[in-house]
Design an enzyme around this catalytic site. Structure first.
Site, PDB file in Angstrom:
ATOM      1  N   SER A 220       0.866  -1.184   0.000  1.00 30.26           N
ATOM      2  CA  SER A 220       0.000   0.000   0.000  1.00 30.26           C
ATOM      3  C   SER A 220       0.898   1.228   0.000  1.00 30.26           C
ATOM      4  O   SER A 220       2.038   1.170   0.490  1.00 30.26           O
ATOM      5  CB  SER A 220      -0.852   0.018   1.269  1.00 30.26           C
ATOM      6  OG  SER A 220      -1.476   1.282   1.434  1.00 30.26           O
TER       7      SER A 220
ATOM      8  N   TYR B 261      -1.253  -0.459  10.524  1.00 30.45           N
ATOM      9  CA  TYR B 261      -1.410  -0.767   9.091  1.00 30.45           C
ATOM     10  C   TYR B 261      -0.186  -0.263   8.328  1.00 30.45           C
ATOM     11  O   TYR B 261       0.416  -0.998   7.534  1.00 30.45           O
ATOM     12  CB  TYR B 261      -2.697  -0.127   8.567  1.00 30.45           C
ATOM     13  CG  TYR B 261      -3.010  -0.467   7.123  1.00 30.45           C
ATOM     14  CD1 TYR B 261      -3.496  -1.724   6.781  1.00 30.45           C
ATOM     15  CD2 TYR B 261      -2.822   0.467   6.097  1.00 30.45           C
ATOM     16  CE1 TYR B 261      -3.788  -2.043   5.448  1.00 30.45           C
ATOM     17  CE2 TYR B 261      -3.109   0.155   4.777  1.00 30.45           C
ATOM     18  CZ  TYR B 261      -3.595  -1.094   4.453  1.00 30.45           C
ATOM     19  OH  TYR B 261      -3.883  -1.407   3.148  1.00 30.45           O
TER      20      TYR B 261
END
Ligand SMILES: NC(=O)c1ccc[n+]([C@@H]2O[C@H](COP(=O)([O-])OP(=O)(O)OC[C@H]3O[C@@H](n4cnc5c(N)ncnc54)[C@H](OP(=O)(O)O)[C@@H]3O)[C@@H](O)[C@H]2O)c1
Length: 253
Positions: free
Chosen positions: A132, A145
């Site tokens: 990501s 995350y």
């Protein structure tokens, strides 16, 4: 090592979003696809749709994953399964921390650990990690995350070193916002509401765009390793700089 040199793939998180599209794309290229996720019903839909071999499994269940992989010869591993959380570390409980590490990082490391030796022996294989932009830039996302995705960026680079001398390729696909249901899951809201909030009126990459990037990396000649592809909406930019002003206890932003 284009598609024609590979026979079998594992795609984690194939019951939805990018994993579904990647599994579909690999099937269209003649690859036998083992599709992993927890939702057996959705995997059965995917099986009906394009003939994957479904495995309803929690990728963080190491025993189940180890049993599943024993005796399987796998040419392509797509570490795609991922979870995220709203807020940041200040609003996290222990499960928020553990689940993201277990799914986004630990499971991907174990899958790679279990499959890489066979690839090395056969002198052929490809590991694709879906990370990501959260692994590369700081923005208002969840700290854990970001940490897991940054770790998977490092894992992707390091696996190249581990595989030195063999024709085993490693690719990091690094998406910005892509139209999937992940935001509905993160915020625990109705997918229609999440669609309105995150996607309607925006020009968003679709899951097929991610599948295209994966297919491009896999279909490159065997002497080409596509190390990393960052793929974002044109109208999304990471970065920015904030300086808070303090007036006593007041924070002026
Ligand atoms: N969408 C975005 O904007 C975006 C941006 C950057 C990066 N990413 C990353 O891209 C990847 C795919 O995300 P997506 O947007 O396609 O998300 P999604 O639609 O929410 O799909 C996530 C997939 O992961 C699976 N999964 C979650 N926990 C699992 C577990 N414990 N065991 C097995 N499977 C599990 C889910 O299946 P089950 O629930 O059936 O288990 C589902 O198939 C993730 O790694 C995500 O972090 C997404």
């Amino acid at each position: 090592m284009p598609f024609s040199d590979y026979k079998t793939a594992i795609v984690t998180g194939a019951s939805a979003g990018m994993g579904w599209a990647i599994a579909e794309r690999l099937r269209a290229n003649g690859i036998t696809v083992h599709a992993l996720a927890r939702n057996a019903e959705k995997l059965a839909d995917l099986e009906k749709h394009c003939g994957v071999i479904p495995h309803a499994i929690d990728v963080s269940d190491l025993k189940a994953v180890t049993e599943l992989l024993s005796g399987l010869e796998v040419d392509i591993l797509v570490n795609n399964a991922g979870v995220s959380r709203p807020g940041n570390l200040l609003s996290s409980d222990a499960f928020d921390v553990d689940e993201q590490i277990d799914v986004n990082l630990r499971a991907a490391l174990h899958l790679s650990r279990l499959l890489l030796p066979g690839m090395m022996e056969r002198d052929s294989g490809h590991i694709v990690n879906i990370t990501s932009i959260a692994g590369h830039y700081e923005f208002g996302g969840h700290t854990v995350y970001h940490a897991t995705k940054a770790a998977m960026h490092t894992v992707s680079r390091q696996l190249r070193v581990d595989a030195f001398g063999r024709r085993v390729r490693v690719t990091e696909i690094c998406p910005g916002r892509v139209e999937t249901d992940i935001f509905a899951k993160v915020e625990k809201i109705d997918p229609a509401l999440a669609k309105k909030k995150y996607f309607e009126g925006f020009e968003m990459p679709q899951t097929s765009d991610i599948a295209d990037a994966v297919a491009y990396a896999i279909d490159a000649p065997h002497y080409v390793n596509i190390g990393m592809i960052e793929l974002m909406p044109t109208l999304q930019v990471p970065g920015g700089l904030r300086t808070a002003k303090r007036d006593g206890d007041n924070v002026i932003l």
